[in-house]
Motif scaffolding. Structure first.
Motif, PDB file in Angstrom:
ATOM      1  N   ASP A  62      27.278 -47.942   9.329  1.00 44.55           N
ATOM      2  CA  ASP A  62      26.684 -47.395   8.103  1.00 44.55           C
ATOM      3  C   ASP A  62      26.638 -45.879   8.180  1.00 44.55           C
ATOM      4  N   GLN A  63      26.665 -45.254   7.010  1.00 41.44           N
ATOM      5  CA  GLN A  63      26.311 -43.854   6.853  1.00 41.44           C
ATOM      6  C   GLN A  63      24.865 -43.780   6.360  1.00 41.44           C
ATOM      7  N   PRO A  64      24.059 -42.834   6.855  1.00 43.04           N
ATOM      8  CA  PRO A  64      22.708 -42.690   6.302  1.00 43.04           C
ATOM      9  C   PRO A  64      22.768 -42.369   4.815  1.00 43.04           C
ATOM     10  N   GLY A  65      21.810 -42.893   4.075  1.00 42.49           N
ATOM     11  CA  GLY A  65      21.765 -42.632   2.647  1.00 42.49           C
ATOM     12  C   GLY A  65      20.352 -42.670   2.113  1.00 42.49           C
ATOM     13  N   ALA A  66      20.153 -42.077   0.956  1.00 40.94           N
ATOM     14  CA  ALA A  66      18.828 -42.063   0.342  1.00 40.94           C
ATOM     15  C   ALA A  66      18.394 -43.451  -0.109  1.00 40.94           C
ATOM     16  N   GLN A  67      19.368 -44.279  -0.509  1.00 37.27           N
ATOM     17  CA  GLN A  67      19.073 -45.628  -0.951  1.00 37.27           C
ATOM     18  C   GLN A  67      19.164 -46.587   0.225  1.00 37.27           C
ATOM     19  N   LEU A  68      18.286 -47.567   0.261  1.00 41.93           N
ATOM     20  CA  LEU A  68      18.347 -48.575   1.301  1.00 41.93           C
ATOM     21  C   LEU A  68      19.608 -49.409   1.136  1.00 41.93           C
ATOM     22  N   ALA A  69      20.270 -49.701   2.265  1.00 36.28           N
ATOM     23  CA  ALA A  69      21.550 -50.391   2.238  1.00 36.28           C
ATOM     24  C   ALA A  69      21.388 -51.837   1.791  1.00 36.28           C
ATOM     25  N   GLU A  70      22.451 -52.382   1.226  1.00 34.27           N
ATOM     26  CA  GLU A  70      22.488 -53.809   0.937  1.00 34.27           C
ATOM     27  C   GLU A  70      22.594 -54.571   2.242  1.00 34.27           C
ATOM     28  N   LEU A  71      22.014 -55.757   2.275  1.00 38.75           N
ATOM     29  CA  LEU A  71      21.991 -56.529   3.523  1.00 38.75           C
ATOM     30  C   LEU A  71      23.392 -56.886   4.011  1.00 38.75           C
ATOM     31  N   ASN A  72      24.345 -56.986   3.110  1.00 39.16           N
ATOM     32  CA  ASN A  72      25.685 -57.426   3.513  1.00 39.16           C
ATOM     33  C   ASN A  72      26.692 -56.283   3.452  1.00 39.16           C
ATOM     34  N   ALA A  73      26.226 -55.037   3.615  1.00 40.18           N
ATOM     35  CA  ALA A  73      27.095 -53.887   3.408  1.00 40.18           C
ATOM     36  C   ALA A  73      27.767 -53.370   4.673  1.00 40.18           C
ATOM     37  N   VAL A  74      27.828 -54.189   5.722  1.00 33.78           N
ATOM     38  CA  VAL A  74      28.425 -53.699   6.966  1.00 33.78           C
ATOM     39  C   VAL A  74      29.912 -53.439   6.796  1.00 33.78           C
ATOM     40  N   GLY A  75      30.623 -54.318   6.109  1.00 37.81           N
ATOM     41  CA  GLY A  75      32.035 -54.088   5.861  1.00 37.81           C
ATOM     42  C   GLY A  75      32.928 -54.802   6.852  1.00 37.81           C
ATOM     43  N   ARG A  99       8.761 -47.017  -1.455  1.00 34.94           N
ATOM     44  CA  ARG A  99       8.963 -47.098  -2.911  1.00 34.94           C
ATOM     45  C   ARG A  99      10.154 -48.007  -3.233  1.00 34.94           C
ATOM     46  N   GLN A 100      11.031 -48.241  -2.232  1.00 40.05           N
ATOM     47  CA  GLN A 100      12.179 -49.125  -2.429  1.00 40.05           C
ATOM     48  C   GLN A 100      12.004 -50.487  -1.775  1.00 40.05           C
ATOM     49  N   ALA A 101      11.171 -50.557  -0.733  1.00 36.07           N
ATOM     50  CA  ALA A 101      11.092 -51.761   0.092  1.00 36.07           C
ATOM     51  C   ALA A 101      10.180 -52.798  -0.537  1.00 36.07           C
ATOM     52  N   ALA A 102      10.470 -54.051  -0.234  1.00 33.49           N
ATOM     53  CA  ALA A 102       9.638 -55.163  -0.689  1.00 33.49           C
ATOM     54  C   ALA A 102       8.736 -55.612   0.452  1.00 33.49           C
ATOM     55  N   ASP A 103       7.743 -56.411   0.127  1.00 35.55           N
ATOM     56  CA  ASP A 103       6.860 -56.981   1.143  1.00 35.55           C
ATOM     57  C   ASP A 103       7.674 -57.789   2.148  1.00 35.55           C
ATOM     58  N   GLY A 104       7.302 -57.666   3.422  1.00 35.91           N
ATOM     59  CA  GLY A 104       7.902 -58.503   4.439  1.00 35.91           C
ATOM     60  C   GLY A 104       9.331 -58.163   4.799  1.00 35.91           C
ATOM     61  N   GLY A 105       9.804 -56.988   4.427  1.00 35.22           N
ATOM     62  CA  GLY A 105      11.183 -56.609   4.697  1.00 35.22           C
ATOM     63  C   GLY A 105      11.349 -55.893   6.023  1.00 35.22           C
ATOM     64  N   LEU A 164       8.450 -35.397  -6.918  1.00 36.46           N
ATOM     65  CA  LEU A 164       9.547 -36.325  -7.126  1.00 36.46           C
ATOM     66  C   LEU A 164      10.658 -35.630  -7.905  1.00 36.46           C
ATOM     67  N   ASP A 165      11.920 -35.896  -7.502  1.00 39.66           N
ATOM     68  CA  ASP A 165      13.034 -35.366  -8.273  1.00 39.66           C
ATOM     69  C   ASP A 165      13.330 -36.290  -9.451  1.00 39.66           C
ATOM     70  N   HIS A 166      14.382 -35.995 -10.200  1.00 34.55           N
ATOM     71  CA  HIS A 166      14.670 -36.764 -11.412  1.00 34.55           C
ATOM     72  C   HIS A 166      15.100 -38.196 -11.108  1.00 34.55           C
ATOM     73  N   GLU A 167      15.475 -38.484  -9.838  1.00 35.03           N
ATOM     74  CA  GLU A 167      15.836 -39.844  -9.452  1.00 35.03           C
ATOM     75  C   GLU A 167      14.666 -40.590  -8.811  1.00 35.03           C
ATOM     76  N   GLY A 168      13.506 -39.952  -8.766  1.00 35.42           N
ATOM     77  CA  GLY A 168      12.332 -40.612  -8.200  1.00 35.42           C
ATOM     78  C   GLY A 168      12.172 -40.458  -6.709  1.00 35.42           C
ATOM     79  N   ARG A 169      13.005 -39.630  -6.048  1.00 40.13           N
ATOM     80  CA  ARG A 169      12.898 -39.426  -4.605  1.00 40.13           C
ATOM     81  C   ARG A 169      11.848 -38.368  -4.297  1.00 40.13           C
ATOM     82  N   ALA A 170      11.012 -38.640  -3.290  1.00 40.27           N
ATOM     83  CA  ALA A 170      10.026 -37.655  -2.861  1.00 40.27           C
ATOM     84  C   ALA A 170      10.729 -36.525  -2.118  1.00 40.27           C
ATOM     85  N   GLN A 171      10.347 -35.295  -2.437  1.00 38.30           N
ATOM     86  CA  GLN A 171      10.879 -34.115  -1.778  1.00 38.30           C
ATOM     87  C   GLN A 171       9.730 -33.231  -1.334  1.00 38.30           C
ATOM     88  N   GLY A 172      10.002 -32.393  -0.338  1.00 35.87           N
ATOM     89  CA  GLY A 172       8.984 -31.475   0.162  1.00 35.87           C
ATOM     90  C   GLY A 172       9.613 -30.155   0.540  1.00 35.87           C
TER      91      GLY A 172
END
Length: 275
Positions: free
Chosen positions: A258-271, A104-110, A25-33
């Motif tokens: 959307d642009q791909p990102g390490a963080q999961l997008a907000e549900l209303n982030a289409v713009g 690690r970011q997702a909730a149940d049933g998402g 894990l990096d300092h932000e908690g992301r898994a790396q390989g």
């Protein structure tokens, strides 16, 4: 995050140094390989319902590890440098990284997680490849039902191989998304491969009669349609109009949305451009 076994595993990884472990894990908690002296991590590209913009799934993408979500896509470079056995290793590493970084970011049933099976893996895959990845998910107590394996488009000569790989993964409990070059191809293989979804390039969505026939067949079979590479507002509006005519849910993915990102997008982030 509500996956307790995964939390315990990540806690152990947080103490692993990058030079002594293949995953950390990096300092932000992301898994790396690491692969071929390159440090890899994950980016996620949302797949949205075209009617309301809600996120239905994310596609996991391998990226070089970099700050501020600016990692490069290195898959083609690494895959071309690898042997068949090394491609299998790279594929498994990326799937594990994406599963760790997603759940690690997702909730149940998402939303679901789409994971690519790259084209070289069609010939390199072994009879237990699906079982190997399922064992990892089971060990981490991650929900198999939310993982969709995304198979590449196949040539007519590769049809038997696509059947074999699809059957292998399906017998191990995975749902499948099949990339197809045209609606006619999807109609031909719908019953044979029994996918959960088809993915089509938005640029080929020009034959409205054929598309409406595919919409109807997929709606009856409970198969999702995902149009990828949506890059212009005109394309988005055309697909929305077709979806309205078909009377069913249609999904879309592209840099317009959307642009791909390490963080999961907000549900209303289409713009506004996609509204």
């Amino acid at each position: 995050m509500s996956f307790s076994v995964l939390q315990d595993y990540l806690a152990r990884l947080s103490g692993a140094a990058g030079n002594t472990s293949s995953i950390w894990l990096d300092h932000e908690g992301r898994a790396q390989g690491r692969f071929f002296n390159c440090t890899l991590s994950s980016a996620f590209h949302p797949i949205r319902a075209l009617q309301d913009g809600g996120v239905q799934a994310y596609e996991g993408l391998a990226r070089s590890a970099a700050a501020q979500d600016q990692g490069l896509s290195l898959w083609r470079l690494l895959d071309h440098a690898a042997s068949d056995d090394e491609s299998v290793e790279l594929d498994r590493l990326c799937r594990l990284l994406h599963a760790l970084n997603f759940f690690r970011q997702a909730a149940d049933g998402g939303p679901d997680l789409y994971l690519n099976v790259h084209d070289r893996l069609l010939s390199a895959v072994s009879s237990n490849h699906g079982h190997a990845f399922r064992r990892i998910l089971d060990a981490l107590e991650l929900p198999l039902a939310r993982v969709v394996l995304q198979l590449p488009a196949a040539t007519p000569q590769q049809g038997w191989l696509l059947n074999y790989v699809a059957d292998n993964y399906r017998r191990n409990g995975f749902r499948l998304a099949i990339n197809v070059a045209a609606p006619a191809e999807a109609l031909q293989i719908l019953e044979r491969l029994q996918p959960a979804a088809f993915k089509l390039d938005a640029g080929v969505a020009t034959d409205e009669d054929q598309l409406l026939a595919l919409f109807a067949r997929c709606r009856a079979a409970g198969v999702a349609l995902v149009f990828k590479r949506i890059e212009t507002a005109a394309t988005l509006e055309r697909l929305r109009a077709l979806a309205a005519d078909a009377g069913g849910a249609v999904l879309g993915q592209g840099y317009l949305l959307d642009q791909p990102g390490a963080q999961l997008a907000e549900l209303n982030a289409v713009g506004a451009v996609a509204a």
